[in-house]
Design a protein around this motif. Sequence first.
Motif, mmCIF file in Angstrom:
data_model
loop_
_atom_site.group_PDB
_atom_site.id
_atom_site.type_symbol
_atom_site.label_atom_id
_atom_site.label_comp_id
_atom_site.label_asym_id
_atom_site.label_seq_id
_atom_site.Cartn_x
_atom_site.Cartn_y
_atom_site.Cartn_z
ATOM 1 N N GLU A 13 0.915 -1.209 0.298
ATOM 2 C CA GLU A 13 -0.144 -0.389 0.151
ATOM 3 C C GLU A 13 0.881 1.423 0.093
ATOM 4 N N ALA A 14 2.040 1.295 0.584
ATOM 5 C CA ALA A 14 2.451 2.294 1.285
ATOM 6 C C ALA A 14 3.690 2.535 -0.552
ATOM 7 N N LEU A 15 4.048 1.481 -1.142
ATOM 8 C CA LEU A 15 4.587 1.825 -1.976
ATOM 9 C C LEU A 15 3.670 2.281 -3.810
ATOM 10 N N ARG A 16 3.122 2.726 -3.083
ATOM 11 C CA ARG A 16 1.835 3.256 -4.188
ATOM 12 C C ARG A 16 1.792 4.306 -4.328
ATOM 13 N N CYS A 17 2.213 5.144 -3.566
ATOM 14 C CA CYS A 17 2.592 6.442 -3.239
ATOM 15 C C CYS A 17 3.327 7.536 -4.497
ATOM 16 N N LEU A 18 4.414 5.981 -4.948
ATOM 17 C CA LEU A 18 5.511 6.665 -5.889
ATOM 18 C C LEU A 18 4.299 6.736 -7.050
ATOM 19 N N PRO A 19 4.188 7.961 -7.717
ATOM 20 C CA PRO A 19 4.404 8.023 -9.192
ATOM 21 C C PRO A 19 4.463 6.953 -10.160
ATOM 22 N N VAL A 21 3.236 3.941 -10.131
ATOM 23 C CA VAL A 21 3.067 2.970 -9.286
ATOM 24 C C VAL A 21 2.035 2.180 -9.211
#
Lengths: 200, 200
Positions: A13-19, A21
């Motif tokens: 879930e946290a990795l989805r903050c990357l543009p 992704v």
Amino acid sequence: MSASSPLLNELIEALRCLPGVGGKSAQRMAFHLLERDRQRGLRLARALEQAMQRIGNCTRCRNFSEEPVCALCASASRDRHVLCVVESPTDLAAIEQATGYRGQYFVLLGRLSPLDGMGPQELGLDLLAQRLGEGEIEEMIIATNPTVEGEATAHYLAQLARAGGIRPTRLAHGVPLGGELEYVDRGTLAHAFGSRQALD
Amino acid sequence: MSASSPLLNELIEALRCLPGVGGKSAQRMAFHLLERDRQRGLRLARALEQAMQRIGNCTRCRNFSEEPVCALCASASRDRHVLCVVESPTDLAAIEQATGYRGQYFVLLGRLSPLDGMGPQELGLDLLAQRLGEGEIEEMIIATNPTVEGEATAHYLAQLARAGGIRPTRLAHGVPLGGELEYVDRGTLAHAFGSRQALD
């Protein structure tokens, strides 16, 4: 989502903050790090934490920097007579990487946009005026984006420069190199046509 | 690379450990987090650190888990008579997401590959044999990849199952749904042709 590990779900879930992704890429990244590269994963965690907490803005040019004055402003080898004004640190990085420019920078961290609450104060134009007042700068290269707001900002900056007896210049606009006329948008083509230059 | 911030350079370099992320994307991600999303950047840093340090493997199925026994193994609602054997946690996640499978899993964390030092010991086959010996499992679904090594592993697993009086099954191979025969590779097409099924 993995059914078996809340920590893994949280990471995905946290990795989805990357543009750029989304869910699938985030899952692939999380599994990749866990299966093959935990050391580099930890290194990334530390780099992220340090960068997010310690990177502020240079007090002189407003670019990202963890020091009060950034390495670029502190450098003795940069030309002190030219100042390039950009909207964002990303634009500064693009110019540094693409051109051989060796002068100074000033980062607006935005563009004039009164409706969004971005006025001269927010763009640090008092700081810029003070910098111009130091008397070293002879040319101000205005490299704001060619959008409506960017153009308005450029206009404002040019007035500021002229008031300080400094020569304002603007990046050239026109047909991109390698582009085909057929696919260039009408505004750009009209501008390029109007600004045609004599071949000697 | 930014000329002005070593921490920023370190972050850009560290982001490249993510699969599919090169220099340009890494730079875009770093600037995006710094300019717009520091809170989520910090959250990602913490999630990464926690996941890399605390996620181990379930002692029962070897899937990723921060607990000694993962939620999936501990769940009372999963069918205890079917065991699906996969090569990696990624494969497990794919099956969980795509199918309605409600049984147990066992993760090999690799495949038989003596040249790479992957033997029965490394795949935890003693743990698997012990699990089969508990007497609850009636069917072993072998879901290793259809590669040479995956097939060898499947063969070995099938023998293990039969020795324990357990029925081994294998995922069906053939033409993918939505695929066009013209573009299916020859091996798959030959297999699908040989394994044709009667329409009733």
